[in-house]
Design a protein around this motif. Sequence first.
Motif, mmCIF file in Angstrom:
data_model
loop_
_atom_site.group_PDB
_atom_site.id
_atom_site.type_symbol
_atom_site.label_atom_id
_atom_site.label_comp_id
_atom_site.label_asym_id
_atom_site.label_seq_id
_atom_site.Cartn_x
_atom_site.Cartn_y
_atom_site.Cartn_z
ATOM 1 N N UNK A 1 -4.119 26.444 -9.576
ATOM 2 C CA UNK A 1 -4.326 27.650 -8.768
ATOM 3 C C UNK A 1 -3.510 28.810 -9.318
ATOM 4 N N UNK A 2 -2.301 28.519 -9.796
ATOM 5 C CA UNK A 2 -1.477 29.568 -10.383
ATOM 6 C C UNK A 2 -2.059 30.105 -11.669
ATOM 7 N N UNK A 3 -2.567 29.208 -12.494
ATOM 8 C CA UNK A 3 -3.154 29.647 -13.768
ATOM 9 C C UNK A 3 -4.420 30.476 -13.551
ATOM 10 N N UNK A 4 -5.156 30.147 -12.497
ATOM 11 C CA UNK A 4 -6.390 30.891 -12.225
ATOM 12 C C UNK A 4 -6.131 32.355 -11.913
ATOM 13 N N UNK A 5 -4.964 32.666 -11.359
ATOM 14 C CA UNK A 5 -4.647 34.071 -11.064
ATOM 15 C C UNK A 5 -3.564 34.592 -12.016
#
Length: 313
Positions: free
Chosen positions: A81-85
């Motif tokens: 989820x962090x990498x997606x944003x």
Amino acid sequence: MRMGCKALLAVCWLGLGGMAFGGPVAAADNPFAPAITVNQGVITHYDIDQRTLLLEALGATGDLRKQAIQQLTEDRLKVQAGKEIDIELPDGAVERGLEEFASNRGLTMDNVTEALVARKIDRQTMDDFVEAGIMWREVVINRFRARATPSEADLDQALALAASRPREMVSLAEIALPFAERGEPETIAFADQLYRDLSRGASFADAARNHSRSATAEKGGAMDEVAITQMPPAIRAQILVLRPGQVTRPMPIGGGVAILKLISTRQAPPEPIKADDPAVRDALRQQLFSERITSFGQGYLQELLSDALIVTR
């Protein structure tokens, strides 16, 4: 994976919708073979074994292997989820997270390192644990900061409620086992055996008098009554799941390990609160924000779990 605010440090066990994680205990020939994939993230048998050891070192109870699988599954989703944003953690974030982790438990980084070595836990296992928490904190703050920030009216309402709410007081007993007496591995092994004996009904008071090196030993380990809210978050999390008469698993303390027993709980009158004190309001603002962020994060994590492709190998 990395760790964050105190509320998130006390990791929440979220169910996985009844998903079964049975199957072979695994790849004895290759512990680094995939055991589970979470979207594109891989969890190896070694990852599971190491996280199980870490949970044991932190004093977790119950089915530790199942909890390890749940945590690792969630951690993969948190990092994804962090990498997606496009969240990138700054240099030194993990080290600062580890220091916070140690401080919350009244430990130094040397204490943490000693405990990891004694239990044969890789430092990378600890780093990953902390990293996922830090990443997740950034994700939920990025998504929910505005909704989680309390207004002045929210503070007034919370202060009024706190002024009328009884305090939960707990009476505890302790057994403190310093590493210096037996050595680290021997102390941990002794504490684990003592925990098993106590769980089967051995006398806690006798064990405290015979083995504890705390000043409370002569009283059978009995400590002064304390408000549950005044305890360190990591210890409070362990005490809250106990019933009177139950004991914690051995927990790291400065220079050794400790086992705590919950003797009793009671409700006490609320403490007077200075509602106009800026320091009081600021502390409450941070507390409410942390609670709301945690709640939003738990809901969002459930969404990610529902949408994830999770495959047991």
